[in-house]
Each structure stands twice: as C-alpha cells, then as structure tokens.
Design an enzyme around this catalytic site. Sequence first.
Site, PDB file in Angstrom:
ATOM      1  CG  PHE A  63      -9.602  -9.513 -24.086  1.00 34.44           C
ATOM      2  CD1 PHE A  63      -8.769  -9.809 -23.140  1.00 34.44           C
ATOM      3  CD2 PHE A  63     -10.685 -10.060 -24.728  1.00 34.44           C
ATOM      4  CE1 PHE A  63      -9.117 -11.252 -22.730  1.00 34.44           C
ATOM      5  CE2 PHE A  63     -11.075 -11.099 -24.300  1.00 34.44           C
ATOM      6  CZ  PHE A  63     -10.100 -11.834 -23.214  1.00 34.44           C
ATOM      7  NE  ARG A  64      -2.967  -5.176 -22.510  1.00 34.80           N
ATOM      8  CZ  ARG A  64      -2.803  -4.559 -21.245  1.00 34.80           C
ATOM      9  NH1 ARG A  64      -3.518  -3.598 -20.990  1.00 34.80           N
ATOM     10  NH2 ARG A  64      -2.033  -4.902 -20.718  1.00 34.80           N
ATOM     11  CG  ASN A  94      -6.549  -0.450 -19.077  1.00 34.28           C
ATOM     12  OD1 ASN A  94      -7.244  -1.224 -19.178  1.00 34.28           O
ATOM     13  ND2 ASN A  94      -5.629  -0.584 -18.279  1.00 34.28           N
ATOM     14  CG  ASP A 315      -5.705  -7.401 -13.468  1.00 30.12           C
ATOM     15  OD1 ASP A 315      -6.058  -6.722 -14.457  1.00 30.12           O
ATOM     16  OD2 ASP A 315      -5.097  -6.974 -12.446  1.00 30.12           O
TER      17      ASP A 315
HETATM   18  O1  DOR Z   1      -1.049  -5.150 -13.697  1.00 30.86           O
HETATM   19  C1  DOR Z   1      -1.695  -4.769 -14.112  1.00 30.86           C
HETATM   20  N1  DOR Z   1      -1.957  -4.549 -15.573  1.00 30.86           N
HETATM   21  N2  DOR Z   1      -2.733  -3.719 -13.366  1.00 30.86           N
HETATM   22  C2  DOR Z   1      -3.531  -2.697 -13.750  1.00 30.86           C
HETATM   23  O2  DOR Z   1      -4.173  -2.316 -13.188  1.00 30.86           O
HETATM   24  C3  DOR Z   1      -3.460  -2.769 -15.371  1.00 30.86           C
HETATM   25  C4  DOR Z   1      -2.943  -3.937 -16.076  1.00 30.86           C
HETATM   26  C5  DOR Z   1      -2.913  -3.482 -17.470  1.00 30.86           C
HETATM   27  O3  DOR Z   1      -3.639  -3.104 -18.075  1.00 30.86           O
HETATM   28  O4  DOR Z   1      -1.615  -3.748 -18.087  1.00 30.86           O
END
Ligand code: DOR
Length: 450
Positions: A63-64, A94, A315
Amino acid sequence: MSDWLIRNARLVNEGRQFDADLRIRGGRIERIDGNLDARPGEQVLDAHGRWLLPGMVDDQVHFREPGLEHKGDLATESSAAVAGGITTVMEMPNTRPPTLDAVALQDKYDRAAGRCRANFGFYMGASNDNLAHIQRVDPKATPGIKVFMGASTGNMLVDDPAILDAIFRDAPTPIITHCEDTPTIDATMAQFRAKYDDALTPDMHPDIRSREACIKSTRLALELARGHGTRLHVLHISTADELALFERGPLVDANGKRRKQITAETCIHFLRFDRRDYATRGNFIKCNPAIKESSDREALIAALVDDTIDVLATDHAPHTLEEKQQPYITAPSGLPLVQDALLAALELVHEGRVSLLQIVDKLAHAPVQLFDVKERGYLREGYFADLVLVDPQAGHMVERANVLSKCGWSPFEGVRFRSRIDAAFVNGELAWDGQRLIGAPNGQRLEFAR
Ligand code: DOR
C-alpha cells in the site's frame, strides 16, 4: 453502530452453501438462521438469493505508505480493496523507510487507524542487518516476517547466508518469502543486455526473471525451513516446477488444526494471464516473479484445486501510469489488483475450473488459519461481520474511470467479469454499496491468537 438483517442470502462458508438470514449487531455476526424477523431500528437488506461470503483476506498487498504515496496510500488502496470485496489486508514492508524495527511497524499501525477501510496487519521486514529486531519482534504485533530472498521493488534483499540461516532459526512468527535467486537473474540479464543492447521488451521478462531463479530460491527456503522446523509461507508461486516441492492436501485437519508447517501462495494474475498477454499488456503485467507460460497457469489452477496451493492473494503493487509507460528496463514491476481480484477469481468458478467453496477457502479461511488471525475470515456467530455480497450474474466491466487505486489503472481494463460486488461490510458497517464507498474508514488492527 448500525445493526443489519441480511435476508434471503446464499451463504458460502466452510465447505457449505445454504440459504439463510444473517443478523449483524454491534459489529459482529449475531445470528445465522433460516428465518429471522426484523427488529425495530434494524436496517434490512434483501439479498434475493445472491452470494454472501466472508470478506476476503489478502495476505499480500503493497500500500506504499510511508514514502511512496505518489503510487498509493493506506486510504486509497484500502478503498480499492473494500470495493473489491477484500475486507482484511496484510501489508508489505518495502516502504520508505522499510519496516525493519518495532518503531517503523508501530508507525504504520498509527497511520492506518481511522484511515484504512480494510482491517490491517503489517509485516515486519528482514534485511542483512536487522536480526536483533527480528528476534525481539512481538508475535502478536505482526502476521509475520517478510524475507526478500530475491531483489525486487525496494532494497530489501537478504543474501547473507549466515543471516538467512539465523532468521529461519530464530523468527518468532511465520516467515514469508519472496523466492527468486538474484545471481541467476543478474546473469541472465547480463546475457540479454549483451545480445539486445538496451532494446529489451516486456515479453522477455519471464526469460530474464526465469523459472530457474524461482526454483533455486524456493528450494533454498524449503531446505532452511525443514532444517530449522520453521513455519514458512512461500509467496506468489509462479511455476509448475515449484509446485512439486510442496505438500498436497488440506491445510487443516478434521478438527480445524493446521497440518502443514510449510505452505504456498499464488496470486490472481498468475491464474488470469500468461506469456501471450505481454503482446497486448506489455509492462502493465510486468511483475516479480514474472507471469510465465500457459502451462504454468494451468498447473497453478490445478494446484489450487488439489490443495498444493493453500492461499490465493493479490500482491497488489501499484505503480503510476507514467512509471509503467517507461521502457521495459526501467518500468517498475507490480500490478494493482485488489479491486478486481475476487471477481477475477470468480471467473474460475464460472468456467467450472474451481469451486466457489474453494475460492472462499483460499481467499478467506486459509489466510486467517495460516496467520492465526482472531475472529475473522468465516461466517460464524460471534465473529466480526466482515462480509461481501456478490451477484454472480450481474456482470461488471472494468473501466479506468472506476479504478479507486491511486495509480488509476487496472491490468483488467476492458475485461467484463460475469459477477459483480454489490456490498461489502467491514466490522458490521456497510463500507461499499456496489457503487460508492460509504461512511468513515473503520478498519481495525488485526489480532493474532498466538
Ligand atoms: O512485482 C512486484 N512488485 N513484486 C514484488 O516483489 C514487489 C512489488 C512492488 O512492491 O512493487
């Protein structure tokens, strides 16, 4: 708090479909019964036989927030989730900064309170130098520890063998892994660059981020988990080959106890797209791991049916249109999926490939079993009233104008799904009425029965 009576619904839950009424009181499911009379003050919704499912639980979303809010934030992405029938999310570390200690984890919970429309849990991340934080993590504070055993968006690769071993040895929660071997990918990328210079194209993505990279890394994760008796969940399985490494069969035994120590997840895009789709969708289906062959897609669907795959997730990983329109080499990986995932999964039911009961199992029951989430994921009296009402016949066309994710696009644009989401309830409150978001965000922090 509103009280509701949902009448004449087709309930789908725990291996059964049956017609009943369902009463919501004080945010929870009070009663499920054949014929309930409306009480004064109660709002009544006549389902007219439509499907009433437990709200979907997505164990893999990005969700950034914090730090990448130009792509999405907790408010926008959870709105898209609820409109898509996903009422609970578990969010990835991340971000910027990455979630690598208890302070960063608490910051996310603070941000989500009052702004997240879906219920939320946040993963703790791993790095080559936060072992002490992992060892100390409170198992009730997070669904699990996310280990990037392959580099992807964000700089979170754990590639120090001694650290990796120690994380698998000491993690006080389940470990969840992104498995793609980075040296294998780097070597292939170097070959492709030498051959094609910079004229690389999206259809090369499954060759560059190859099946060999996935298999090698997944094998290592399983080896470490078996060696240490770790509770391991391998995310986004994308190849037929990896399936052979996992145990087939139900996640839980007849008493509802989890049987498997090692579990597997796949994602909706691996079931709806394959290599042929790069020609039309290009970078818009570029993700890590890569979408691969139609034979992988078929094997993954079969693995959902025979219970080699335990969980279906999204994902959800939004990137802006501008970012995705860059050349292949610089366009980031990831697709926004929470708004479309349930309807896309229900296409498998319409196609007669997967049963409705199995979709509900993989998208709602299994994730809560797997992460010990308290009192959600089922239509059970006393549980939180997280619900989704689906019209299986109404149809829904995916259009850019209706995308709620901040990035403003969907990989399913132009697709007509056969079902439609008519309502979503979160903690007993109507949150989506089929057309718009309703009320203030009321997602709650997940509790874990550990
Ligand atoms: O495609 C992906 N996008 N795989 C990941 O492992 C991370 C994700 C992202 O955070 O953009």
